[in-house]
Design a protein around this motif. Structure first.
Motif, PDB file in Angstrom:
ATOM      1  N   ALA A  93      -1.025   0.668   0.055  1.00 50.49           N
ATOM      2  CA  ALA A  93      -0.541   2.038  -0.103  1.00 50.49           C
ATOM      3  C   ALA A  93       0.051   2.578   1.195  1.00 50.49           C
ATOM      4  O   ALA A  93       1.115   3.224   1.187  1.00 50.49           O
ATOM      5  CB  ALA A  93      -1.669   2.941  -0.591  1.00 50.49           C
ATOM      6  N   GLU A  94      -0.626   2.320   2.328  1.00 52.05           N
ATOM      7  CA  GLU A  94      -0.129   2.867   3.589  1.00 52.05           C
ATOM      8  C   GLU A  94       1.204   2.244   3.981  1.00 52.05           C
ATOM      9  O   GLU A  94       2.086   2.924   4.537  1.00 52.05           O
ATOM     10  CB  GLU A  94      -1.164   2.676   4.709  1.00 52.05           C
ATOM     11  N   ARG A  95       1.393   0.957   3.674  1.00 52.29           N
ATOM     12  CA  ARG A  95       2.664   0.314   4.011  1.00 52.29           C
ATOM     13  C   ARG A  95       3.763   0.745   3.048  1.00 52.29           C
ATOM     14  O   ARG A  95       4.932   0.808   3.443  1.00 52.29           O
ATOM     15  CB  ARG A  95       2.504  -1.203   4.011  1.00 52.29           C
ATOM     16  N   PHE A  96       3.372   1.039   1.817  1.00 55.04           N
ATOM     17  CA  PHE A  96       4.376   1.532   0.876  1.00 55.04           C
ATOM     18  C   PHE A  96       4.909   2.880   1.351  1.00 55.04           C
ATOM     19  O   PHE A  96       6.117   3.147   1.280  1.00 55.04           O
ATOM     20  CB  PHE A  96       3.767   1.653  -0.520  1.00 55.04           C
ATOM     21  N   GLU A  97       4.034   3.732   1.857  1.00 56.26           N
ATOM     22  CA  GLU A  97       4.459   5.029   2.375  1.00 56.26           C
ATOM     23  C   GLU A  97       5.334   4.836   3.615  1.00 56.26           C
ATOM     24  O   GLU A  97       6.343   5.530   3.799  1.00 56.26           O
ATOM     25  CB  GLU A  97       3.249   5.891   2.704  1.00 56.26           C
ATOM     26  N   GLU A  98       4.972   3.914   4.489  1.00 54.30           N
ATOM     27  CA  GLU A  98       5.773   3.645   5.687  1.00 54.30           C
ATOM     28  C   GLU A  98       7.163   3.130   5.323  1.00 54.30           C
ATOM     29  O   GLU A  98       8.154   3.442   5.994  1.00 54.30           O
ATOM     30  CB  GLU A  98       5.063   2.609   6.568  1.00 54.30           C
TER      31      GLU A  98
END
Length: 772
Positions: free
Chosen positions: A493-498
């Motif tokens: 999820a955090e990399r998708f947001e990045e």
């Protein structure tokens, strides 16, 4: 009938038999003589009027028909064995009108075979058919394969016609076949060549555009004879087109095939061995091709017997030959004809208004191309190129740009590692956008994944899209593709947001970015939004390279160390490709203190690894780049790669890449050049050599300080590559493997791997992940 009459029948029958026998014995001599005389007259009549006919044709054929599977070719045992007794003056030629091409049905006497065959190096004449084709969608490729199969299935038993060879025009070096043509090889038994060309017609710039330009330039080059292909036995062309939109030849039906046929007539000295065949892709294509193929079979048989095209046929050297065809087929000069053809719509009419200023041609001095009143789209939505690229995952932007995400983007989103740019320069793959403002290229590299689908050209001849439109379209297309991955298992999820904030832009993808006339404006838009620019060029456009403004990092593909190898690997369209290449290296040398410069070496086993280390070292000495990337070629497993001669056997093992890098480093040291092996990414089969300029305070500094770069850029002051570099992380250094510990390596089934320290000869121990 009563009993008495029944007894009389045997007597009557016996009486008639006696009478018949009496008559036979009396007149048998004149009867036998008369019958024999009639048979002799009939035989003499048949010998004077017998013609060789197609086994598949009726008694009065109107056109040649395709051979059936259960029928034999014209040179099978069905051919009378005593054709040699027929005088050449009694040779007959069937010229009956039909819907298809005319069929030559006469035959020269076999006794002439010995006389003609001994002309070629003292051996028997052998005809080698070469079948050339061009195909974007694969349809023409399939037709060409069928033609080769039919020709090879009907070879004469005496070996006078060799099995046909198939060549894709997209992959061959045109100079090898269309400058002087393959030579007669007496040592190979007097082999002579015959060209068959299957040509589709497109109204977009494809390899066909370059092929036609090549034929044009070959004929008009004062250094080359006007008929350099006259050594060929003959040629024939078959064209495919769409009559639904272009009903006639005047309106553009099969225009490129017609033009190829005319240029080949000039280059061969009018050795058109069989009439031009034309087929409608939505109509009679297969029937027309079958008729043309049968005609080629007969033509090859004739050539194998006589070695010439026949008396009175243009190109045969007969007295009837004249310049009539020259005047009829070429009312205009070659370049004027090319200009007119550029304006003919073949498969789709894609002309539109010019957006922006008329583009400047940085690559050639040809004047007529810039004189056209309107310019076309490079990749129209109705073109096969558009369909092929979108099927491969590209989002086409405007008329000549594209964007696509790579497998490393997907890998980074799932926490499974980034590409080598993360190890070498600090670029995480999920923050990187791969795009190009020009889908066209001027090379046909053997290792290109998209070869045969993207346009190729030596000049910019299309309308120019606005840089802002391309930039907005690239971001939109990239974000759409990222959003499509949100449901993929394992995406963090955090990399998708990045990933929804682009930080870097790799201007490579496919095509040639600096080919785009407004490339500096496009790069400026990237920098205005804080997006770094990695631009890759193929060292074939020195003028545009010289005018290129500062980018974050500038790549030049160095795929070979010498002229012959570069010609074989990159298959450049420019004839002065080596001179252009050398000039680009000089420009890179001049830019080395202004921006980070990189030589990218793609190693292809069997092409550019063996015994080329010293040559590569010479090129590094000439260009003095900041960095040298050495990467093993990636095989995509497509039929296109195989057609170019590239297989898995050409992919080097990482141990071979390591050995090459160490040998290159030693060769640079012998020249007194201050370089060292700085980093590696074993998973990408890639290693990095860096100039000692980036060995600062006892450690390598290959990572880019992007914040510092944009700060210096905004100031507008002069700065050098050393001003925006950071230390290379320990895990990325040479001998450490180069895999980011923040990620998790997995096997092909997605199972985590356990790290294990291993080593191999010539390389330091490194951490390699093993299955858990």
């Amino acid at each position: 009938m009563d009993m008495e009459e029944r007894h009389l029948w045997p007597v009557l029958v016996a009486d008639w038999i006696d009478r018949i026998l009496s008559l036979w014995h009396t007149h048998r001599t004149p009867v036998i003589a008369g019958v024999l005389t009639a048979l002799l007259l009939l035989r003499a009549y048949l010998r004077r009027t017998t013609k060789f006919k197609d086994p598949n044709s009726s008694s009065n054929p109107s056109s040649p028909l395709p051979l059936k599977d259960d029928e034999k070719p014209p040179w099978s045992s069905q051919v009378p064995e005593k054709l040699e007794t027929v005088s050449s003056r009694e040779r007959r030629v069937s010229l009956q009108h039909s819907a298809g091409p005319k069929l030559v049905t006469g035959r020269r006497p076999l006794k002439e075979r010995k006389n003609e065959n001994t002309k070629q190096g003292g051996g028997q004449l052998r005809v080698q058919p070469l079948v050339f084709y061009c195909s974007l969608s694969g349809k023409t490729a399939q037709l060409a394969q069928n033609v080769v199969s039919k020709l090879n299935a009907s070879l004469p038993p005496d070996g006078s016609v060799l099995p046909s060879e198939l060549h894709d025009i997209s992959y061959i070096d045109l100079d090898d076949f269309f400058i002087s043509g393959p030579k007669v090889r007496p040592s190979a038994g007097g082999v002579r060549y015959f060209y068959c060309l299957l040509i589709p017609s497109y109204n977009i710039d494809t390899i066909m555009t370059n092929f036609l330009s090549h034929l044009d330039e070959t004929h008009n080059d004062f250094r080359i004879d006007t008929a350099p292909l006259s050594s060929l036995l003959g040629y024939s062309v078959f064209g495919t087109g769409d009559k639904e939109g272009w009903p006639s030849e005047v309106e553009g039906f099969c225009s490129q095939a017609i033009e190829v046929d005319r240029w080949m007539a000039k280059l061969t000295g009018r050795k058109r061995a069989y009439p031009l065949g034309l087929g409608d892709v939505k109509g009679n294509l297969q029937k027309s091709l079958d008729e043309w193929t049968v005609g080629i079979q007969y033509t090859l048989y004739d050539l194998s017997i006589t070695g010439t095209l026949g008396e009175g046929v243009p190109g045969s050297g007969a007295d009837l030959e004249s310049a009539d065809e020259e005047e009829a087929d070429f009312p205009d000069s070659g370049r004027q004809k090319r200009q007119k053809t550029e304006q003919v719509a073949d498969l789709e009419d894609v002309r539109g208004p010019i957006n922006g200023p008329l583009p400047i041609d940085f690559t050639t001095t040809t004047s007529y191309l810039s004189s056209a009143p309107t310019l076309r789209e490079m990749v129209p939505k109705t073109s096969p190129t558009y369909a092929a690229l979108t099927k491969q995952g590209y989002t086409i932007i405007g008329s000549h740009s594209g964007v696509k995400i790579c497998r490393w983007t997907k890998s980074a989103l799932r926490g499974r590692g980034s590409c080598y740019k993360n190890s070498f320069y600090g670029i995480k793959s999920h923050l990187c956008m791969e795009t190009t403002p020009s889908l066209s290229c001027s090379n046909k590299c053997v290792f290109c994944w998209r070869h045969g689908t993207n346009p190729v050209s030596t000049t910019w001849r299309w309308q120019v899209d606005d840089p802002q439109m391309i930039f907005d379209g690239a971001k939109k297309g990239h974000y759409q593709k990222i959003k499509m991955l949100k449901g993929v298992p394992g995406v963090r999820a955090e990399r998708f947001e990045e990933a929804m904030r682009i930080k870097h832009c790799a201007l490579s993808l496919v095509g040639e970015p600096i080919f785009y006339p407004r490339i500096n404006e496009f790069v400026g838009l990237l920098h205005d939004e804080g997006i770094s620019s990695f631009l890759v060029c193929n060292a074939q456009h020195p003028d545009q390279l010289a005018s290129l403004q500062r980018v974050t990092q500038l790549y030049v593909s160095i795929d070979a160390s010498n002229r012959d190898s570069l010609r074989r690997i990159d298959r450049p369209l420019h004839r002065d490709f080596w001179e252009r290449f050398q000039k680009c290296l000089d420009i890179i040398r001049e830019k080395r203190f202004v921006q980070r410069t990189v030589f990218r070496l793609t190693l292809v086993k069997g092409f550019n690894i063996e015994e080329e280390v010293e040559g590569y070292a010479d090129l590094v000495q000439k260009g003095l780049p900041c960095f040298v990337e050495v990467k093993g070629v990636t095989y995509c497993g497509t039929s296109s790669s195989a057609g170019a001669g590239l297989t898995m056997q050409n992919v080097p093992f990482y141990e071979e890449v390591v050995a090459f890098v160490e040998a290159l480093n030693a060769a640079l040291a012998r020249r007194g050049l201050e370089y060292g092996i700085a980093a590696e990414h074993a998973h990408s089969c890639c290693a990095l050599l860096a100039s000692d300029r980036f060995f600062i305070d006892g450690r390598w500094n290959t990572i880019i300080d992007y914040s510092r770069f944009f700060e210096l850029l905004e100031r507008g002051e002069d700065f050098s590559p050393e001003d925006y570099c950071l230390p290379t992380p320990e895990w990325a250094l040479w001998g450490k493997g180069g895999f980011d510990p923040a990620d998790q390596r997995v096997d092909r089934k997605g199972r985590p791997k356990v790290a294990e320290v291993v080593g191999y000869p010539g390389h330091a121990a490194q951490t390699i992940a093993q299955p858990a």
